[in-house]
Design a protein around this motif. Structure first.
Motif, PDB file in Angstrom:
ATOM      1  N   GLY A 274       0.824  -1.197   0.000  1.00 43.47           N
ATOM      2  CA  GLY A 274       0.000   0.000   0.000  1.00 43.47           C
ATOM      3  C   GLY A 274       0.857   1.245   0.000  1.00 43.47           C
ATOM      4  N   ILE A 275       0.187   2.398   0.065  1.00 46.97           N
ATOM      5  CA  ILE A 275       0.857   3.696   0.041  1.00 46.97           C
ATOM      6  C   ILE A 275       0.433   4.468   1.279  1.00 46.97           C
ATOM      7  CG2 ILE A 275       1.148   5.867  -1.195  1.00 46.97           C
ATOM      8  CD1 ILE A 275       2.410   3.500  -2.597  1.00 46.97           C
ATOM      9  N   VAL A 276       1.412   5.087   1.952  1.00 44.72           N
ATOM     10  CA  VAL A 276       1.136   6.013   3.044  1.00 44.72           C
ATOM     11  C   VAL A 276       1.883   7.316   2.745  1.00 44.72           C
ATOM     12  CG1 VAL A 276       0.843   4.155   4.721  1.00 44.72           C
ATOM     13  CG2 VAL A 276       3.087   5.245   4.460  1.00 44.72           C
ATOM     14  N   TYR A 277       1.428   8.403   3.375  1.00 53.18           N
ATOM     15  CA  TYR A 277       2.067   9.701   3.211  1.00 53.18           C
ATOM     16  C   TYR A 277       2.590  10.144   4.577  1.00 53.18           C
ATOM     17  CZ  TYR A 277       0.146   9.900  -1.483  1.00 53.18           C
ATOM     18  OH  TYR A 277      -0.139   9.640  -2.798  1.00 53.18           O
ATOM     19  N   VAL A 278       3.911  10.135   4.694  1.00 54.90           N
ATOM     20  CA  VAL A 278       4.566  10.490   5.948  1.00 54.90           C
ATOM     21  C   VAL A 278       4.666  12.010   6.035  1.00 54.90           C
ATOM     22  CG1 VAL A 278       6.639  10.215   7.344  1.00 54.90           C
ATOM     23  CG2 VAL A 278       5.851   8.340   5.893  1.00 54.90           C
ATOM     24  N   LEU A 279       4.278  12.547   7.180  1.00 51.06           N
ATOM     25  CA  LEU A 279       4.271  13.995   7.380  1.00 51.06           C
ATOM     26  C   LEU A 279       5.651  14.508   7.789  1.00 51.06           C
ATOM     27  CD1 LEU A 279       0.897  14.431   9.295  1.00 51.06           C
ATOM     28  CD2 LEU A 279       1.461  15.400   7.056  1.00 51.06           C
ATOM     29  N   HIS A 280       6.072  15.593   7.122  1.00 57.21           N
ATOM     30  CA  HIS A 280       7.264  16.360   7.503  1.00 57.21           C
ATOM     31  C   HIS A 280       6.830  17.814   7.605  1.00 57.21           C
ATOM     32  CE1 HIS A 280       9.800  12.856   6.836  1.00 57.21           C
ATOM     33  NE2 HIS A 280       9.268  12.717   5.625  1.00 57.21           N
ATOM     34  N   ASP A 281       6.474  18.255   8.794  1.00 57.41           N
ATOM     35  CA  ASP A 281       5.902  19.585   9.016  1.00 57.41           C
ATOM     36  C   ASP A 281       4.635  19.736   8.181  1.00 57.41           C
ATOM     37  OD1 ASP A 281       7.879  20.178  10.841  1.00 57.41           O
ATOM     38  OD2 ASP A 281       9.236  20.953   9.296  1.00 57.41           O
TER      39      ASP A 281
ATOM     40  N   THR B 119       4.522  19.262   4.753  1.00 53.67           N
ATOM     41  CA  THR B 119       4.658  18.535   3.494  1.00 53.67           C
ATOM     42  C   THR B 119       4.555  17.033   3.766  1.00 53.67           C
ATOM     43  OG1 THR B 119       7.067  18.426   3.660  1.00 53.67           O
ATOM     44  CG2 THR B 119       6.111  20.311   2.463  1.00 53.67           C
ATOM     45  N   VAL B 120       4.289  16.285   2.705  1.00 53.82           N
ATOM     46  CA  VAL B 120       4.142  14.839   2.844  1.00 53.82           C
ATOM     47  C   VAL B 120       5.127  14.132   1.934  1.00 53.82           C
ATOM     48  CG1 VAL B 120       1.723  14.883   3.550  1.00 53.82           C
ATOM     49  CG2 VAL B 120       2.289  14.808   1.115  1.00 53.82           C
TER      50      VAL B 120
ATOM     51  N   ASP C 166       3.567  13.173  -3.716  1.00 53.32           N
ATOM     52  CA  ASP C 166       4.864  13.267  -3.052  1.00 53.32           C
ATOM     53  C   ASP C 166       5.342  14.715  -3.022  1.00 53.32           C
ATOM     54  OD1 ASP C 166       7.116  12.393  -1.759  1.00 53.32           O
ATOM     55  OD2 ASP C 166       8.200  11.957  -3.617  1.00 53.32           O
ATOM     56  N   GLY C 167       5.659  15.218  -1.818  1.00 50.76           N
ATOM     57  CA  GLY C 167       6.154  16.579  -1.658  1.00 50.76           C
ATOM     58  C   GLY C 167       5.075  17.637  -1.573  1.00 50.76           C
ATOM     59  N   ALA C 168       3.801  17.243  -1.619  1.00 53.06           N
ATOM     60  CA  ALA C 168       2.712  18.223  -1.599  1.00 53.06           C
ATOM     61  C   ALA C 168       2.607  18.875  -0.226  1.00 53.06           C
ATOM     62  CB  ALA C 168       1.393  17.544  -1.958  1.00 53.06           C
ATOM     63  N   HIS C 169       2.141  20.151  -0.224  1.00 58.10           N
ATOM     64  CA  HIS C 169       1.880  20.870   1.013  1.00 58.10           C
ATOM     65  C   HIS C 169       0.495  20.519   1.500  1.00 58.10           C
ATOM     66  CE1 HIS C 169       5.396  23.604   1.096  1.00 58.10           C
ATOM     67  NE2 HIS C 169       5.373  23.406  -0.220  1.00 58.10           N
ATOM     68  N   VAL C 170       0.334  20.387   2.785  1.00 62.42           N
ATOM     69  CA  VAL C 170      -0.944  20.018   3.380  1.00 62.42           C
ATOM     70  C   VAL C 170      -1.197  20.915   4.601  1.00 62.42           C
ATOM     71  CG1 VAL C 170      -0.845  17.613   2.631  1.00 62.42           C
ATOM     72  CG2 VAL C 170       0.140  18.260   4.843  1.00 62.42           C
ATOM     73  N   LYS C 171      -2.429  20.896   5.014  1.00 63.66           N
ATOM     74  CA  LYS C 171      -2.811  21.612   6.232  1.00 63.66           C
ATOM     75  C   LYS C 171      -3.214  20.584   7.273  1.00 63.66           C
ATOM     76  CE  LYS C 171      -6.127  24.978   8.028  1.00 63.66           C
ATOM     77  NZ  LYS C 171      -7.296  25.817   7.705  1.00 63.66           N
ATOM     78  N   VAL C 172      -2.444  20.473   8.335  1.00 61.27           N
ATOM     79  CA  VAL C 172      -2.710  19.523   9.396  1.00 61.27           C
ATOM     80  C   VAL C 172      -3.692  20.170  10.364  1.00 61.27           C
ATOM     81  CG1 VAL C 172      -1.705  18.119  11.227  1.00 61.27           C
ATOM     82  CG2 VAL C 172      -0.405  18.548   9.142  1.00 61.27           C
ATOM     83  N   VAL C 173      -4.871  19.554  10.460  1.00 58.10           N
ATOM     84  CA  VAL C 173      -5.928  20.150  11.270  1.00 58.10           C
ATOM     85  C   VAL C 173      -6.036  19.509  12.634  1.00 58.10           C
ATOM     86  CG1 VAL C 173      -7.249  20.854   9.262  1.00 58.10           C
ATOM     87  CG2 VAL C 173      -7.649  18.598  10.257  1.00 58.10           C
TER      88      VAL C 173
END
Length: 419
Positions: free
Chosen positions: A362-369, A371-372, A409-416
């Protein structure tokens, strides 16, 4: 006059100097207004950009806690099945007859050899008496034949001596010998008849014994299929009015679980490996188990392979046909530093994993601040809302939970939400 002229001069408006004095003031207002518009536009763009970022929640990868013992491990596969008895029998009579007495009820424990039921034995008893009478008659006939043979023996010996001496003719000797042989034949016939009568007596005795139905092994009665007065038979006959079984007997010590495992994942299951069982009736009760065998054949209609799972301990709460959930465990690997390999994997929320076709990876997106990082992982078993990850994520790493289709990969996200 001079003072008045000076005062009038001072009060006079010089039209040529006024534009020079007001021009810088106008340019300042235009610059200030333009700067304000640019700042407002920048703030609006920044707000729109921030609001358009994918919103995700954060989940922390937790190590799988290993239990005590050498068989502890993480679940590599889950499968559903049912509790079955390897030793189960529909108890019936060997002969057709009317059920006279029934000594069991559902849930009753019986031992091997205990009487379960009795059939009407009147016909069998009469046949046994007849067979006994036949034996008695045959014995009498044999005794009579032996007596006749004993009586004729000295007469035949005397006639033979007299014929040798020439006292009687050869014809008389032949008659005497024929009578002697006939008596010997009568004895042989009587002995054969007695053997037949004794065999008939044994059959009659067995028929009478067969009217008593006994438990073939120690177990528990799970169903009662007949009542006194009904006709029972080992064969299904009588247009539906004949019972083919009296009761169903189950050996509770032979209970195990049979599960169908998809052939795509059967490589994860091996005989002798540890497992954990949870019955649907007792979802909070983890039962230690082990893999008895992987049945070496596949079901082409379901694309599954049957796996037999045994209980390490017996409990009266475990009943046949109960639904069960089996977690096949991997044996713990030697490792250090508390890594995922040392603990056997981590668990994540199921919403944090995007399973590939087949479900093994499977695929997971690991958070770095904010970005993922897109990361491929190897999946273990899924239990409810928890997904086991065997490799690809370390304990303590934060992963994104949400609509993973909007991430890259590398996308910016908003952690709520942080968890």
């Amino acid at each position: 006059m001079t003072d008045k002229s000076e005062l009038l001069r001072q009060l006079r408006i010089d039209r040529h100097e006024r534009p020079a004095q007001t021009a810088p003031s106008r340019r300042w207002w235009w610059a200030a207004g333009l700067s304000g518009l640019l700042i407002a536009a920048g703030l609006a763009a920044l707000f729109l950009l921030h609001s358009s970022l994918p919103m995700v929640q954060a989940a922390v990868a937790k190590p799988v806690a290993l239990g005590a013992g050498a068989d502890a491990g993480t679940s590599v596969l889950d499968a559903s099945g049912y509790v079955v008895a390897r030793r189960q029998a529909t108890v019936s009579a060997k002969i057709t007859g009317k059920l006279a007495q029934l000594f069991i009820e559902e849930g009753v424990h019986v031992k091997e050899g205990d009487i379960v039921a009795k059939l009407d034995d009147r016909n069998a008893s009469a046949a046994l008496l007849q067979a006994k009478a036949g034996v008695t008659q045959a014995e009498s006939t044999l005794a009579q034949a032996k007596a006749a043979a004993t009586d004729i023996t000295p007469i035949y010996e005397r006639d033979r001596k007299m014929a040798a001496a020439g006292v009687i003719s050869a014809t008389a000797l032949d008659q005497s010998k024929a009578t002697f042989d006939a008596r010997q034949t009568d004895v042989a016939v009587a002995q054969g008849n007695l053997a037949v009568r004794r065999a008939a007596l044994e059959i009659a005795q067995r028929d009478l014994d067969d009217t008593i139905v006994r438990a073939p092994f120690t177990g528990v009665v799970t169903t009662k299929n007949a009542q006194p007065g009904e006709i029972v038979s080992p064969l299904s006959a009588g247009g539906g009015f004949t019972r083919s079984g009296i009761c169903t007997l189950v050996d509770m010590d032979s209970l195990e679980v049979e599960v169908d495992v998809s052939e795509n994942f059967i490589s994860r299951v091996q005989a002798g490996e540890p497992a954990t069982l949870k019955l649907n009736a007792y979802p909070d009760w983890a039962i230690p188990a082990y893999v008895i065998a992987v049945v070496p054949t596949a079901d082409r209609s379901k694309a599954t392979v049957k796996v037999r799972v045994g209980f390490k301990s017996r409990d009266p709460r475990i009943l046949p046909e109960m639904g069960a959930r089996v977690s096949f465990l991997s044996r713990p690997q030697n490792g250090t530093n508390g890594s995922a390999n040392a603990t056997g994997g981590v668990t994540l929320p199921a919403a944090a994993v995007q399973a590939n076709a087949g479900g093994a990876t499977g695929i997971v997106y690991v958070l770095h601040d904010d970005t993922v990082e897109r990361r491929e992982v190897k999946l273990g078993a899924r239990s409810g809302d928890a997904q086991a990850v065997i490799a690809g994520v370390s304990s303590g790493e934060r992963v994104a939970v949400g609509d993973l289709t909007k991430l890259s990969d590398g996308a910016h996200v908003k952690v709520v939400d942080h968890s």
